[in-house]
Design an enzyme around this catalytic site. Structure first.
Site, PDB file in Angstrom:
ATOM      1  N   CYS A  66       4.692   8.212   0.128  1.00 16.82           N
ATOM      2  CA  CYS A  66       5.741   8.716  -0.763  1.00 16.82           C
ATOM      3  C   CYS A  66       5.041   9.119  -2.059  1.00 16.82           C
ATOM      4  O   CYS A  66       3.820   9.319  -2.060  1.00 16.82           O
ATOM      5  CB  CYS A  66       6.878   7.709  -0.956  1.00 16.82           C
ATOM      6  SG  CYS A  66       6.426   6.144  -1.731  1.00 16.82           S
ATOM      7  N   HIS A 134      -7.203 -16.912   6.585  1.00 16.45           N
ATOM      8  CA  HIS A 134      -6.229 -15.856   6.279  1.00 16.45           C
ATOM      9  C   HIS A 134      -5.073 -15.862   7.285  1.00 16.45           C
ATOM     10  O   HIS A 134      -3.939 -15.552   6.941  1.00 16.45           O
ATOM     11  CB  HIS A 134      -6.917 -14.497   6.235  1.00 16.45           C
ATOM     12  CG  HIS A 134      -8.018 -14.447   5.225  1.00 16.45           C
ATOM     13  ND1 HIS A 134      -7.786 -14.607   3.875  1.00 16.45           N
ATOM     14  CD2 HIS A 134      -9.368 -14.340   5.372  1.00 16.45           C
ATOM     15  CE1 HIS A 134      -8.934 -14.557   3.230  1.00 16.45           C
ATOM     16  NE2 HIS A 134      -9.907 -14.413   4.110  1.00 16.45           N
TER      17      HIS A 134
HETATM   18  C1  RB5 Z   1      10.488  10.549  -5.023  1.00 14.37           C
HETATM   19  O1  RB5 Z   1      10.665  11.293  -6.175  1.00 14.37           O
HETATM   20  C2  RB5 Z   1       9.772   9.249  -5.345  1.00 14.37           C
HETATM   21  O2  RB5 Z   1      10.587   8.409  -6.096  1.00 14.37           O
HETATM   22  C3  RB5 Z   1       9.313   8.576  -4.084  1.00 14.37           C
HETATM   23  O3  RB5 Z   1       8.490   9.433  -3.377  1.00 14.37           O
HETATM   24  C4  RB5 Z   1       8.492   7.301  -4.236  1.00 14.37           C
HETATM   25  O4  RB5 Z   1       7.405   7.509  -5.086  1.00 14.37           O
HETATM   26  C5  RB5 Z   1       9.211   6.072  -4.517  1.00 14.37           C
HETATM   27  O5  RB5 Z   1       8.640   4.991  -4.622  1.00 14.37           O
END
Ligand code: RB5
Length: 147
Positions: A66, A134
Site C-alpha cells: 500500500c 523464536h
Molecule cells: C492510500 O492513500 C493510503 O492511505 C494507503 O495506501 C496506505 O498507505 C495505508 O496505510
C-alpha cells in the site's frame, strides 16, 4: 516450490507490478489478488484476500503493498495464522524471517524505489526462520492472543 500471493491498493499498484516482474525473473510462482488498476480502492480488501490465500493453503507466503505498508500490515495481522511484517528495509525484512517467521511482507509503494524493493523482496524470500527460542515466542503470541 513456494507460491506467493500478491496484493496491493492503488498506492501500491505500481510497485506491486514491479515486484511481480521481479518474481517472474526469479522464476517464482505467484498469484496476483489485485488491485489491477490505479483507481482508488481500499487496502483491507486486498490484505484480507492475501491473508485468506495463505491460511487456506492456496499460497505459502504473501507480499502486500500500500502507500506505506502500514494499512496492509494492520489488516493482515488480524487474521489467525498470519505474521505480517512491515519491512521497508533489508535488515528488517531479514529479521522478520529469522526471528518472526513472517509469512507476509508489507511494503510501502510511496516509500521504496524499485531497486530497494527488489533487494528487500529477494532477502525476505531467501531467508529462513531460525526456530528455537523464536518458536517459543511465536507460540506465546498464539497462546496470549488466540491469533
Ligand atoms: C492510500 O492513500 C493510503 O492511505 C494507503 O495506501 C496506505 O498507505 C495505508 O496505510
Amino acid at each position: 516450490m513456494i507460491k506467493i500471493a500478491l496484493g496491493s491498493d492503488h498506492a501500491g499498484y505500481l510497485l506491486k507490478e514491479k515486484v511481480k516482474k521481479f518474481l517472474i525473473e526469479l522464476e517464482l510462482e505467484f498469484k496476483d489478488y489485485g488491485t489491477f488498476k490505479l483507481d482508488s480502492c481500499d487496502y483491507p480488501e486486498y490484505a484480507y484476500k492475501v491473508g485468506q490465500a495463505i491460511v487456506s493453503g492456496e499460497a505459502d507466503m504473501g507480499i502486500l503493498v500500500c502507500g506505506t505498508g502500514i494499512g496492509m500490515s494492520i489488516t493482515v495481522n488480524k487474521i489467525k495464522g498470519i505474521r505480517g511484517a512491515l519491512a521497508n528495509d533489508i535488515e528488517t525484512a531479514q529479521l522478520s524471517r529469522l526471528h518472526n517467521n513472517a509469512n507476509v511482507l508489507c511494503l510501502g509503494g510511496r516509500i521504496l524505489k524499485e531497486e530497494e524493493a527488489k533487494e528487500v523482496v529477494k532477502t525476505w524470500i531467501n531467508t529462513s526462520f531460525e526456530g528455537g527460542r523464536h518458536q517459543k515466542r511465536l507460540n506465546l503470541i498464539t497462546q496470549l492472543t488466540g491469533l
